[in-house]
Scaffold this active site. Structure first.
Site: not given
Ligand code: ZN
Length: 251
Positions: A12, A16, A92, A112, A120, A153, A156, A237
């Site tokens: 994270a 930021t 992450q 993640h 879907c 979706c 489907c 950073i």
């Molecule tokens: Zn679907």
């Protein structure tokens, strides 16, 4: 001689400066909304249309979808472009900012998942988040084009969700396995903006160090891996990473 394999584990803290709050912070999502945990828990999400409607409304507002990469994301992409290193990013984060900075998608291992895509839950179709958000908002200028609060979706009729890993879901094993391979074989492992407290991501730093990589930790807080790191940098950073990486690029 081939370029050294340089791996980045990003959390994270790298985003930021792009205006994406760290949800664990005191003003984070977790503390503001009593339903917050349900919104990101798979079983609640699948069982309760109200939770889904609320989730889509939150996605309409999420800072991650309008955020721009900052100097740190750009510096990593520039290192890749320079050819001075064989760059891999294990992240992450779900914000997609490494790719927006110009790093090819196949160089970014999203542990993640990504908020920029929708999955879907039935047929597995993967479509851009932007398309789903257009359906939710509808178009006030076109009669009949009202928004769909919980769009199904289009292939489907199944339940759609962001392509992020929710509580109650497992990490994609192929992505994790590739991340382990990268950590084991890299020459330098940068852990950037990660508290190195969430597993299995954090353990990749240990794997890299045991594999002989130089471990560099750039984070504004201490981490459990500081003791085994070759270098620990506690600074902003977006300010410090470009300088660090330009040394590699110019070598
Ligand atoms: Zn679907």
């Amino acid at each position: 001689m081939s370029a050294p394999l340089v791996a980045f584990l990003t959390g994270a803290g790298i985003s930021t400066d792009s205006g994406i709050p760290d949800y664990r912070g005191p003003s984070g999502l977790w503390t503001r909304d009593p339903d917050a945990e349900k919104l990101v828990t798979y079983d609640y999400y699948m069982a309760d249309p109200e939770i889904r409607r609320k989730s889509w409304q939150l996605r309409l507002q999420t800072a991650a979808l309008t955020a721009e990469p900052n100097a740190a994301h750009e510096a990593i992409a520039a290192l890749h472009r320079s050819g001075a290193a064989d760059v891999w990013v294990i992240t992450q984060n779900t914000d997609g900012l490494h790719q927006l900075a110009g790093l090819p998608g196949d160089r970014v291992l999203e542990l993640h998942g990504s908020v920029r895509w929708v999955l879907c839950t039935d047929c597995g179709a993967r479509t851009p988040m932007r398309d789903a958000l257009v359906r939710i908002e509808g178009n006030p200028d076109i009669p009949g084009a009202a928004g769909e609060p919980d769009p199904p979706c289009l292939s489907c009729g199944g339940i759609l969700k962001a392509a992020t890993v929710m509580f109650g879901e497992t990490l994609n094993p192929a992505v994790l396995s590739e991340a382990i391979t990268v950590a084991r074989s890299c020459q330098v492992f940068f852990a950037v903006g990660s508290t190195l407290q969430v597993q299995p991501a954090a353990s990749l730093a240990g794997l890299a160090a045991r594999g002989g990589a130089r471990l560099v930790i750039v984070n504004d807080q201490p981490t459990p891996y500081d003791a085994i790191a070759d270098t620990v940098i506690r600074d902003r950073i977006a300010a410090v990473l470009p300088a660090l990486l330009s040394d590699l690029t110019d070598r």
